[in-house]
Design a protein around this motif. Structure first.
Motif, short mmCIF file in Angstrom:
data_model
loop_
_atom_site.label_atom_id
_atom_site.label_comp_id
_atom_site.label_asym_id
_atom_site.label_seq_id
_atom_site.Cartn_x
_atom_site.Cartn_y
_atom_site.Cartn_z
N GLY A 87 0.79 -1.22 0.00
CA GLY A 87 0.00 0.00 0.00
C GLY A 87 0.82 1.27 0.00
N PHE A 88 2.15 1.15 0.08
CA PHE A 88 2.99 2.34 0.07
C PHE A 88 3.30 2.73 -1.37
N SER A 89 3.59 3.99 -1.58
CA SER A 89 3.77 4.50 -2.94
C SER A 89 5.24 4.59 -3.32
N VAL A 90 5.47 4.42 -4.63
CA VAL A 90 6.76 4.67 -5.26
C VAL A 90 6.48 5.59 -6.44
N THR A 91 7.29 6.61 -6.63
CA THR A 91 7.04 7.57 -7.69
C THR A 91 7.76 7.18 -8.97
N ALA A 92 6.98 7.01 -10.04
CA ALA A 92 7.53 6.65 -11.35
C ALA A 92 8.10 7.90 -12.03
N PRO A 93 8.92 7.71 -13.08
CA PRO A 93 9.56 8.85 -13.75
C PRO A 93 8.57 9.91 -14.23
N GLY A 94 7.37 9.51 -14.64
CA GLY A 94 6.39 10.47 -15.11
C GLY A 94 5.66 11.21 -14.00
N GLY A 95 6.05 10.94 -12.75
CA GLY A 95 5.41 11.59 -11.62
C GLY A 95 4.23 10.83 -11.06
N GLN A 96 3.83 9.74 -11.73
CA GLN A 96 2.72 8.93 -11.22
C GLN A 96 3.16 8.18 -9.97
N ARG A 97 2.22 8.07 -9.04
CA ARG A 97 2.51 7.27 -7.86
C ARG A 97 2.03 5.84 -8.10
N VAL A 98 2.91 4.90 -7.85
CA VAL A 98 2.62 3.48 -8.00
C VAL A 98 2.49 2.88 -6.61
N TYR A 99 1.34 2.31 -6.30
CA TYR A 99 1.12 1.69 -5.00
C TYR A 99 1.26 0.17 -5.15
N VAL A 100 2.15 -0.40 -4.37
CA VAL A 100 2.37 -1.84 -4.45
C VAL A 100 1.57 -2.54 -3.36
N VAL A 101 0.79 -3.51 -3.76
CA VAL A 101 -0.08 -4.24 -2.84
C VAL A 101 0.39 -5.68 -2.77
N GLN A 102 0.65 -6.14 -1.56
CA GLN A 102 1.13 -7.51 -1.39
C GLN A 102 0.02 -8.50 -1.70
N THR A 103 0.30 -9.39 -2.65
CA THR A 103 -0.64 -10.48 -2.94
C THR A 103 -0.02 -11.83 -2.62
N ALA A 104 1.26 -11.83 -2.29
CA ALA A 104 1.94 -13.08 -1.92
C ALA A 104 3.11 -12.74 -1.03
N GLU A 105 3.51 -13.70 -0.21
CA GLU A 105 4.70 -13.52 0.61
C GLU A 105 5.46 -14.83 0.73
N LYS A 106 6.75 -14.68 0.82
CA LYS A 106 7.59 -15.86 0.98
C LYS A 106 7.31 -16.56 2.31
N GLY A 107 7.54 -17.87 2.32
CA GLY A 107 7.53 -18.61 3.58
C GLY A 107 8.91 -18.55 4.21
N LEU A 108 9.00 -18.98 5.44
CA LEU A 108 10.30 -18.91 6.12
C LEU A 108 10.63 -20.23 6.82
N TRP A 109 11.91 -20.49 6.87
CA TRP A 109 12.46 -21.57 7.69
C TRP A 109 13.65 -21.00 8.42
N TRP A 110 13.48 -20.71 9.71
CA TRP A 110 14.59 -20.31 10.56
C TRP A 110 15.13 -21.59 11.19
N PHE A 111 16.42 -21.83 11.03
CA PHE A 111 16.96 -23.10 11.49
C PHE A 111 18.37 -22.94 12.06
N ARG A 112 18.77 -23.95 12.81
CA ARG A 112 20.10 -24.00 13.42
C ARG A 112 20.86 -25.18 12.83
N MET A 113 22.09 -24.93 12.38
CA MET A 113 22.98 -25.98 11.92
C MET A 113 24.06 -26.19 12.98
N THR A 114 24.32 -27.44 13.32
CA THR A 114 25.33 -27.74 14.34
C THR A 114 26.29 -28.80 13.83
N THR A 115 27.56 -28.57 14.06
CA THR A 115 28.59 -29.56 13.74
C THR A 115 29.32 -29.95 15.02
N THR A 116 29.82 -31.15 15.06
CA THR A 116 30.60 -31.62 16.20
C THR A 116 31.97 -32.10 15.73
#
Length: 450
Positions: free
Chosen positions: A190-219
């Motif tokens: 919903g935030f705006s970005v201004t294009a070269p012609g001065g038009q404001r472009v509003y980007v709307v999230q329709t998808a989002e990445k999933g996440l995997w937070w993980f720990r790697m351990t070596t011995t």
């Protein structure tokens, strides 16, 4: 930029009449989330929000995943609301990321007004949106205007902790809260970005990445740092991290990403080089980093732990990593990471959240388009894939299989030189006052039209 209009200059029943004052109250509550056992202030935020709703006759209910971790649920459907239609969910979160006061030029929890902006932690993420919604709903109540359909409002705990004690917990333990909901609107978009012609472009999230937070351990084998040791846990971990960091992840061409890039090429009269994506997107400014991260999976090492003395080889070494996957490519990413790490590496999941995606169509999308155009004639609205995450991960697909189409639209008409992305979770977070007022007016229109 238009000159800021302070709240006292608004008509009492205007959608934006209270947005600045409410945002100040919210920001002044320190609701920093340091982790599962180190969160604060969420109860106070829920109490404030519940009180503002109660003043207009809206009852709310609190669900606590743990003591001090409340999620507030309210239903706004005044007399005259079309109850035959599915409910629209508006949601936000009460917690914020921590702020180190010494790094800021103002007290991060003061809600200070300075240079036409409201300053403080959470003004962008996401107490500003909460203020927009509350100001718009309260104004519609004063005007005696109903929403186009029932509105479910949820204030989640723990979003900054990946939602484990908030949206994910609520969907698992109280899925009935989402009964009748088909569409949801919240952050990040919903935030705006201004294009070269001065038009404001509003980007709307329709998808989002999933996440995997993980720990790697070596011995390995402990020993003296002065001697060679081929069974060194630190070396083994470093080699595994090197292979993962050096891996070139393929472009996966997600539809939302491809649509955004195609429109970017037209609006900015340029051609995107997928092999030098961030450089190609440089005209977008700081947003280029977020967009560039959405063509492929990403894996980022963030925490390293090993040893306790410089001349002692430890028996264990570990690293924590933040991996984000394009919708539909979760297992493929995990298998690739484990293959790159090689033998002798243990994996432990810290948090694993699904991706989310929705079609760029339907009543909510139509209302977003119309509302933005109504407040900013000539506005262009584009879908985009978010590299980060929101509470939508917790409930976009419920345990019983129901699907809710989730969109990110916190309406922010921003000055062309306002570095929104860097301030998100950054030092001296702030939002222009007129931007807050604009957002409240857009939310008011969405409530009318969705």
């Amino acid at each position: 930029m238009d000159q800021p209009i302070h709240p006292e200059a608004r008509a009492a029943d205007a959608a934006d009449a209270e947005v600045v004052a409410i945002c100040q109250e919210l920001v002044r509550i320190d609701s920093s989330n340091y982790g599962p056992r180190e969160a604060r202030g969420e109860t106070e935020v829920a109490r404030l929000v519940g009180g503002l709703l109660s003043e207009i006759g809206v009852r709310s209910r609190i669900y606590e995943s743990e003591p001090g971790r409340p999620t507030l649920v309210a239903e706004w459907a005044p007399e005259g609301t079309d109850m035959t239609r599915p409910a629209l969910l508006l949601h936000g979160h009460s917690d914020v990321v921590p702020a180190v006061a010494a790094d800021w030029t103002v007290d991060p929890f003061s809600g200070e007004l300075r240079d036409g902006c409201l300053c403080g932690r959470g003004t962008l993420d996401m107490k500003g949106y909460l203020a927009m919604v509350l100001s718009a709903i309260r104004a519609r109540h004063r005007r005696g205007q109903t929403p186009s359909r029932p509105v479910r409002f949820i204030l989640f705990a723990d979003e900054e902790g990946s939602g484990t004690l908030g949206s994910t917990w609520l969907a698992e333990h109280h899925p009935e809260v989402f009964d009748g909901v088909t569409e949801a609107i919240s952050e990040v978009g919903g935030f705006s970005v201004t294009a070269p012609g001065g038009q404001r472009v509003y980007v709307v999230q329709t998808a989002e990445k999933g996440l995997w937070w993980f720990r790697m351990t070596t011995t390995g084998s402990a020993g003296h740092g002065s001697m060679r040791n081929p069974d060194n846990a630190v070396s083994r971990l470093a080699q595994a991290l090197g292979r993962i960091s050096d891996h070139s992840w393929p472009d996966l061409h997600h539809p939302a990403q491809e649509e955004f890039l195609s429109q970017f090429e037209q609006l900015w009269s340029t051609e995107v080089d997928h092999h030098r994506l961030e450089e190609s997107l440089a005209p977008l400014g700081p947003l280029s980093r977020m967009v560039a991260a959405c063509s492929a999976n990403t894996v980022t090492p963030t925490v390293l732990t090993a040893g306790y003395k410089v001349n002692v080889i430890p028996t264990r070494a570990s690293a924590e990593l933040d991996a984000r996957f394009i919708p539909g490519h979760e297992q493929e990413m995990i298998d690739t990471i484990k293959g790159l790490a090689g033998p002798g590496v243990e994996f432990e999941t810290i948090s694993r959240k699904p991706s989310a995606e929705a079609p760029f169509e339907g009543p909510a999308v139509g209302a977003i388009r119309s509302a933005l155009a109504g407040e900013d004639p000539g506005a262009i609205v584009l879908p985009y894939l978010n590299s980060a995450g929101t509470d939508a991960k917790g409930f976009a697909r419920l345990p019983d299989g129901r699907v809710i189409h989730c969109y990110g639209c916190t309406p922010l008409r921003l000055p062309s030189d306002f570095d929104f992305i860097s301030l998100f979770h950054g030092v001296d977070e702030r939002v222009p006052l007129e931007t807050l007022a604009f957002g409240a007016r857009v939310v008011d229109r969405i409530l009318q039209e969705a």
